[in-house]
Scaffold this active site. Structure first.
Site, PDB file in Angstrom:
ATOM      1  N   ASP A   1      -9.023   5.746   8.589  1.00  0.00           N
ATOM      2  CA  ASP A   1      -9.144   5.139   7.256  1.00  0.00           C
ATOM      3  C   ASP A   1      -9.955   3.847   7.324  1.00  0.00           C
ATOM      4  O   ASP A   1      -9.531   2.811   6.810  1.00  0.00           O
ATOM      5  CB  ASP A   1      -7.759   4.878   6.668  1.00  0.00           C
ATOM      6  CG  ASP A   1      -7.807   4.665   5.154  1.00  0.00           C
ATOM      7  OD1 ASP A   1      -8.741   5.189   4.514  1.00  0.00           O
ATOM      8  OD2 ASP A   1      -6.924   3.981   4.621  1.00  0.00           O
TER       9      ASP A   1
ATOM     10  N   VAL B   1       3.477  -5.296   3.667  1.00  0.00           N
ATOM     11  CA  VAL B   1       3.240  -6.262   4.734  1.00  0.00           C
ATOM     12  C   VAL B   1       3.773  -7.629   4.312  1.00  0.00           C
ATOM     13  O   VAL B   1       3.428  -8.133   3.234  1.00  0.00           O
ATOM     14  CB  VAL B   1       1.732  -6.363   5.071  1.00  0.00           C
ATOM     15  CG1 VAL B   1       1.522  -7.360   6.201  1.00  0.00           C
ATOM     16  CG2 VAL B   1       1.181  -4.999   5.451  1.00  0.00           C
TER      17      VAL B   1
ATOM     18  N   GLY C   1       0.842  -1.195   0.000  1.00  0.00           N
ATOM     19  CA  GLY C   1       0.000   0.000   0.000  1.00  0.00           C
ATOM     20  C   GLY C   1       0.866   1.229   0.000  1.00  0.00           C
ATOM     21  O   GLY C   1       2.101   1.147   0.008  1.00  0.00           O
ATOM     22  N   GLY C   2       0.210   2.399   0.008  1.00  0.00           N
ATOM     23  CA  GLY C   2       0.960   3.643  -0.017  1.00  0.00           C
ATOM     24  C   GLY C   2       1.802   3.855   1.227  1.00  0.00           C
ATOM     25  O   GLY C   2       2.807   4.548   1.202  1.00  0.00           O
ATOM     26  N   MET C   3       1.397   3.238   2.359  1.00  0.00           N
ATOM     27  CA  MET C   3       2.108   3.455   3.615  1.00  0.00           C
ATOM     28  C   MET C   3       3.171   2.394   3.905  1.00  0.00           C
ATOM     29  O   MET C   3       4.021   2.601   4.753  1.00  0.00           O
ATOM     30  CB  MET C   3       1.105   3.477   4.774  1.00  0.00           C
ATOM     31  CG  MET C   3       0.066   4.571   4.681  1.00  0.00           C
ATOM     32  SD  MET C   3       0.800   6.194   4.547  1.00  0.00           S
ATOM     33  CE  MET C   3      -0.101   6.837   3.154  1.00  0.00           C
ATOM     34  N   GLY C   4       3.103   1.242   3.260  1.00  0.00           N
ATOM     35  CA  GLY C   4       4.078   0.222   3.565  1.00  0.00           C
ATOM     36  C   GLY C   4       3.794  -1.097   2.873  1.00  0.00           C
ATOM     37  O   GLY C   4       2.818  -1.243   2.138  1.00  0.00           O
TER      38      GLY C   4
ATOM     39  N   LYS D   1       5.097  -5.277   9.024  1.00  0.00           N
ATOM     40  CA  LYS D   1       4.815  -4.174   8.104  1.00  0.00           C
ATOM     41  C   LYS D   1       6.029  -3.269   8.010  1.00  0.00           C
ATOM     42  O   LYS D   1       6.446  -2.632   8.975  1.00  0.00           O
ATOM     43  CB  LYS D   1       3.594  -3.379   8.562  1.00  0.00           C
ATOM     44  CG  LYS D   1       3.213  -2.270   7.597  1.00  0.00           C
ATOM     45  CD  LYS D   1       1.864  -1.673   7.936  1.00  0.00           C
ATOM     46  CE  LYS D   1       1.449  -0.661   6.891  1.00  0.00           C
ATOM     47  NZ  LYS D   1       0.098  -0.113   7.144  1.00  0.00           N
TER      48      LYS D   1
END
Length: 550
Positions: A132, A20, A15-18, A35
């Site tokens: 979110d 997994v 995803g945009g944040m990390g 993550k």
């Protein structure tokens, strides 16, 4: 091998944040999810600030012992990366489940909603927000139990609500209107996202998704939700959760009671009351909600549940960056959403750095014209003509200026408010709010939103915008020379106008309003002078509104 303990296997998702990974905890001999956050630990100051927020967010979630909140086991640094080690849920996301097997029944959806509502209550009680909530961030255990995961999108992205392309961080179709407009958000914002999630998994489609991003943004902020018939008894719950104003939405307790009835198979669910009845006044004059393609609703028509009235002198307006009303196609102003009634503030929500509404107007407002759904009227003459066409003479009189009793002439221009939200660091001196350009005579309101800071991270606790209490302030008496405003406590949020060193310095506290004696730019800082900032920590999120009357 991460941190000498966690052996990585395959990638579970990106995803945009990390990213997994499935991993094995060699010490405890168990499967975990690791993550890898897209935040370098040895970068510039911006990276370091972002990592501190990520650490705070992980700690907040780790303090929530709830069966439907993802378990956080560890937080480690490895090869200049931050890793969060979590419980491994052996099951699909709720989004994958619906995509593979179709929408859930209202009863099944209500049962999952109860689990997620309990998870959100635990998160809110711990002093944080999810930010979110959406089907992709809900995992399903083999027994069908739901697990809320992927917390703190705003914190993990450095708090920026806007990307370099002008789009908001997060999933706009599940984002509450107040978050989309960079206004103050709280637990009611997560409840909105829960409502959109329940509609999606039960109805088969997102209630606000449109063909293009600007149209989706417009739908979230202005349009009523598209609710399919298959929601059945879940419909009153969805309608209540998706009300535009935070105070109009129901309490978590009322939502829980309604969901329990739906999960038990009951069908006669009454409309849910608002948490703050003063902000929600349904009327009998209604119009249809937007259709599937998100056609615009006229802002001058009252809508059931929304209680939106025609724009009039004194209303809060949003304008593009720079504090002027210029934009695509001429003068561009539009009414903001109703402001919820004020309530006592809980000063414990972690503070995301929120991009200003003024910037947002540039990134999104132009796009709304391109899709043919402007949220505002172009000129005063156009407003008058539309009001006459609708036969709303009273609304027209109010928009033109309430001639009787106020001495205003017909045609008076409306006040314009530029609203900006900015983070104020504790380890920096005077920080300009560049979009808050002030002209002589303008009214300026500076309002604390969330966050905390300390003037001595080793010795002093965190405090808020009013600074330390008298006892803690006396403990710092040896450093009295460090105060910028001697009469205010250490840690007080201060404001002034730039332009001259002798500009008056005001203590903000929760909020302060003043009239500008000259032109300038609003500046903010902590009450701790330049030579004493090295041991400070934390930041506050502050909104600045500049009201200009032409």
């Amino acid at each position: 091998m991460i941190a000498g303990r966690y052996l990585l296997h395959d990638i579970l998702g990106r995803g945009g944040m990390g990213t997994v990974w499935r991993a094995h905890d060699q010490l405890l001999d168990r499967q975990v999810a690791a993550k890898e956050l897209h935040i370098a630990t040895d970068g510039d100051e911006d990276h370091r600030v972002r990592m501190r927020r990520a650490v705070r967010e992980a700690r907040a979630v780790a303090r929530v012992p709830h069966p439907h909140v993802i378990g956080v086991h560890d937080l480690v640094e490895h090869e200049d990366r931050l890793w969060i080690v979590m419980e491994l849920v052996q099951g699909p996301s709720l989004a994958d489940r619906v995509a593979r097997s179709g929408p859930l029944t209202p009863q099944h959806t209500a049962a999952i909603g109860l689990q997620l509502l309990g998870a959100l209550k635990a998160v809110h009680d711990a002093g944080t927000l999810h930010r979110d909530v959406k089907p992709a961030n809900v995992l399903l255990r083999p027994d069908g139990g739901a697990v809320l995961t992927d917390f703190g999108i705003a914190a993990l992205d450095g708090g920026e609500f806007l990307t370099s392309t002008g789009q908001l961080v997060g999933s706009i179709e599940y984002m509450a209107p107040e978050r989309a407009l960079a206004q103050e958000s709280g637990p009611a914002s997560d409840l909105w996202s829960l409502g959109a999630t329940l509609v999606t998994v039960c109805g088969g489609q997102s209630p606000f998704r449109r063909p293009a991003y600007p149209a989706t943004f417009h739908a979230v902020v202005y349009d009523e939700a598209v609710l399919p018939e298959r929601l059945g008894p879940l419909r009153p719950v969805a309608e209540a959760l998706l009300r535009k104003g935070p105070g109009e939405r129901p309490t978590a307790a009322d939502v829980s009671a309604a969901l329990r009835r739906v999960a038990a198979g009951e069908t006669d669910i009454d409309p849910l009351p608002a948490a703050d009845p003063r902000t929600y006044q349904p009327t009998t004059s209604t119009v249809s909600a937007a259709g599937p393609m998100g056609g615009p609703m006229n802002d001058a028509v009252t809508v059931t549940g929304l209680h939106r009235q025609p724009a009039r002198a004194g209303d809060t307006l949003l304008v593009p960056a720079g504090g002027t009303a210029g934009g695509i196609g001429g003068t561009t102003v539009h009414p903001a959403l109703p402001v919820p009634a004020s309530r006592p503030r809980r000063r414990k929500w972690p503070g995301p750095v929120i991009a200003g509404v003024a910037v947002l107007a540039v990134g999104v407002g132009g796009g709304l014209f391109l899709v043919g759904a402007p949220p505002f009227q172009a000129t005063e003459q156009g407003q008058e003509k539309q009001a006459n066409d609708r036969g709303q003479e009273k609304a027209n009189d109010r928009a033109d200026g309430q001639e009787q009793g106020q001495g205003q002439e017909k045609g008076t221009e409306l006040p314009v408010v530029t609203s900006v939200v900015q983070a104020v660091g504790s380890d920096v001196g005077w920080q300009p709010v560049e979009k808050a350009v002030v002209r002589e005579g303008d009214s300026v309101t500076v309002r604390f939103q969330e966050g905390g800071w300390s003037v001595d991270r080793e010795q002093m606790p965190m405090t808020g915008p009013a600074g330390y209490d008298a006892e803690n302030d006396r403990l710092l008496g040896f450093a009295e020379h460090c105060k910028v405003a001697p009469e205010a406590p250490f840690g007080t949020l201060l404001t002034r106008l730039s332009g001259k060193d002798a500009a008056p310095v005001l203590a903000v506290g929760d909020a302060v309003t003043f009239q500008a004696a000259g032109d300038g730019v609003v500046e903010l800082r902590i009450n701790d002078d330049e030579g004493c900032l090295h041991d400070n920590e934390g930041e506050l999120t502050v909104s600045v509104e500049v009201t200009h009357t032409p």
